[in-house]
Design an enzyme around this catalytic site. Structure first.
Site, mmCIF file in Angstrom:
data_model
loop_
_atom_site.group_PDB
_atom_site.id
_atom_site.type_symbol
_atom_site.label_atom_id
_atom_site.label_comp_id
_atom_site.label_asym_id
_atom_site.label_seq_id
_atom_site.Cartn_x
_atom_site.Cartn_y
_atom_site.Cartn_z
ATOM 1 C CG ASP A 9 -26.783 34.854 -9.212
ATOM 2 O OD1 ASP A 9 -25.730 34.405 -9.753
ATOM 3 O OD2 ASP A 9 -27.151 34.418 -8.147
ATOM 4 C CG HIS A 11 -25.100 37.195 -14.346
ATOM 5 N ND1 HIS A 11 -23.748 36.737 -14.291
ATOM 6 C CD2 HIS A 11 -25.700 36.345 -13.505
ATOM 7 C CE1 HIS A 11 -23.664 35.607 -13.595
ATOM 8 N NE2 HIS A 11 -24.776 35.572 -13.260
ATOM 9 C CG ASP A 50 -22.087 36.042 -10.094
ATOM 10 O OD1 ASP A 50 -20.917 36.154 -9.836
ATOM 11 O OD2 ASP A 50 -22.338 35.089 -10.597
ATOM 12 C CG ASP A 85 -19.242 31.972 -9.782
ATOM 13 O OD1 ASP A 85 -20.364 32.651 -9.366
ATOM 14 O OD2 ASP A 85 -19.291 31.233 -10.637
ATOM 15 C CG HIS A 86 -19.895 35.508 -13.531
ATOM 16 N ND1 HIS A 86 -19.970 35.374 -14.827
ATOM 17 C CD2 HIS A 86 -20.497 34.181 -12.925
ATOM 18 C CE1 HIS A 86 -20.383 34.289 -15.202
ATOM 19 N NE2 HIS A 86 -20.521 33.391 -14.125
ATOM 20 C CG HIS A 163 -22.310 34.169 -5.088
ATOM 21 N ND1 HIS A 163 -23.345 34.772 -5.698
ATOM 22 C CD2 HIS A 163 -21.788 33.170 -5.984
ATOM 23 C CE1 HIS A 163 -23.340 34.353 -7.110
ATOM 24 N NE2 HIS A 163 -22.356 33.359 -7.337
ATOM 25 C CG HIS A 193 -23.345 29.768 -7.359
ATOM 26 N ND1 HIS A 193 -22.331 30.345 -8.361
ATOM 27 C CD2 HIS A 193 -23.116 28.523 -7.462
ATOM 28 C CE1 HIS A 193 -21.777 29.567 -8.850
ATOM 29 N NE2 HIS A 193 -22.095 28.561 -8.517
ATOM 30 C CG HIS A 195 -28.598 31.594 -12.441
ATOM 31 N ND1 HIS A 195 -28.132 32.039 -13.745
ATOM 32 C CD2 HIS A 195 -27.616 31.964 -11.640
ATOM 33 C CE1 HIS A 195 -26.904 32.887 -13.658
ATOM 34 N NE2 HIS A 195 -26.592 32.918 -12.432
#
Length: 374
Positions: A9, A11, A50, A85-86, A163, A193, A195
């Site tokens: 994650d 991002h 992610d 999922d992102h 994830h 997933h 955080h």
């Protein structure tokens, strides 16, 4: 013994509509995690989804990731990765990260479980992965976990990357699977997933390393308790041991909810309390004020504080309840006290009655008639 770094994650490329510095924050913490991997002399990196904030990252995000992969490839540190999922590609689209496969990036389990056997320091390791499955793919997930269990049979040292949100670690209504659905014959289960950092012994060692930077103010409590970080895992003879390394380049955030008389002092107090933990970056303060005060006055007050960046404050004004005559039981009197207008009171009574009768068309007619009259 094999050593690897587990992150998730990151991002990369995430932005804030109001604070320009936020995009760089995600690059900073990702790059710090890569430097930790190099310093720890890991054999490989696991990224559990992610990686990017979107499946179509911008040029700057791609450049940051490319530079990191080149640095890792020079040191012969491969990366094993599943989609979150992102960053999961849409339908038949290609993965943005996939163009760097020549630099040692291995994407596992886009649409179904996939695994790979690799040898590090003379030790065979099986690495399996399942990318994020939700929506119409959710019903397929349990079957993929069964495939993962079968594929790792016979391996002493094995890692599963996934994830997903798991019940009971996360809110059941927002989970795609349960902990009991996971295969239990792996040495380490590398989740993504969530955080916040999670570590569980469920048979194998399971962990969510958490995000490397805050994505929402819901993560503030976790940050203040545990910080943000990555996992360094030592794997030997089928047993995984976890060493947590905190990231130092995370931008701290705080949430302050107060009233017009005390909010400045409360902001100063929380900044003083965490002064030693904040680091070099100015923290972000999310301010909520309950009471009557103008936004202009708040902005003028906040200029007095140089040690923080402020998201747009929220002012929640307290609405006084209408003064209804004592002992009144008439609905009309409540409407009249609140609206202070006979015509609006008549309209409110009519709409209330139509609502009670379930007559939507009559409500629309009343509203349309009022609009024409005005």
């Amino acid at each position: 013994m094999v050593r690897f770094l587990h992150m998730s994650d990151t991002h990369i490329g995430a932005k804030s509509l109001t604070i320009e510095e936020r995009e760089q924050d995600y690059y900073d913490t990702f790059q710090e995690a890569v430097e930790i991997a190099i310093d720890e002399k890991v054999d490989f990196i696991i990224h559990s989804g992610d990686l990017f904030d979107t499946w179509i990252p911008g040029n700057r995000s791609m450049k940051v990731f490319r530079d990191a992969m080149m640095k890792l490839n020079d040191r012969q540190i491969p990366v094993f990765y599943v989609f979150g999922d992102h960053d999961r590609p849409r339908r038949n689209s290609e993965s943005a990260a996939g163009i760097f496969d020549f630099l040692g990036l291995h994407i596992l389990g886009r649409d179904e479980f996939a695994g790979i056997e690799r040898e590090f320091s003379g030790m065979k390791v099986f690495i399996g992965g399942i990318s994020n499955m939700k929506g119409y793919l959710r019903n397929q997930l349990k079957e993929e976990y069964k495939k993962a269990e079968s594929a790792s049979t016979g391996y002493k040292n094995s890692i599963l990357i996934s994830h997903q949100a798991l019940d009971p670690i996360f809110i059941p209504e927002q989970c795609e699977a349960k902990v009991n659905d996971l295969p239990m014959n792996y040495s380490y289960i590398a989740m993504g997933h969530l955080h916040d950092f999670v570590e569980r012994e469920i048979g194998p060692l399971l962990s969510y390393p958490g995000s490397t930077e805050l994505k929402s103010d819901r993560e503030i409590n976790g940050l203040l308790k545990m910080g943000k970080g990555i996992n360094v895992i030592d794997l030997d003879n089928g047993v995984a041991s976890l060493h947590r390394v905190k990231l130092k380049k995370v931008r701290y955030q705080f949430k302050v909810e107060s009233d017009p008389e005390n909010y400045l002092e409360e902001i100063k107090s929380i900044l003083d309390k965490y002064a030693n933990a904040i680091g070099e970056k100015k923290p972000i303060v999310n301010l909520i004020i309950n009471g009557q005060i103008s936004m202009e006055e708040v902005y003028e007050d906040l200029k007095k504080i140089n040690g923080a960046i402020f998201n747009r404050p929220q002012i929640l004004k307290i609405v006084d309840m209408p003064n209804v005559p004592s002992g009144s039981s008439e609905l009309r009197e409540y409407f009249q006290a609140f609206l202070k207008d006979q015509k609006l009171t008549d309209l409110a009574m009519k709409v209330f009655q139509h609502t009670a009768d379930g007559d939507k068309e009559a409500i629309i007619r009343e509203a349309a008639g009022e609009a024409i009259d005005n």
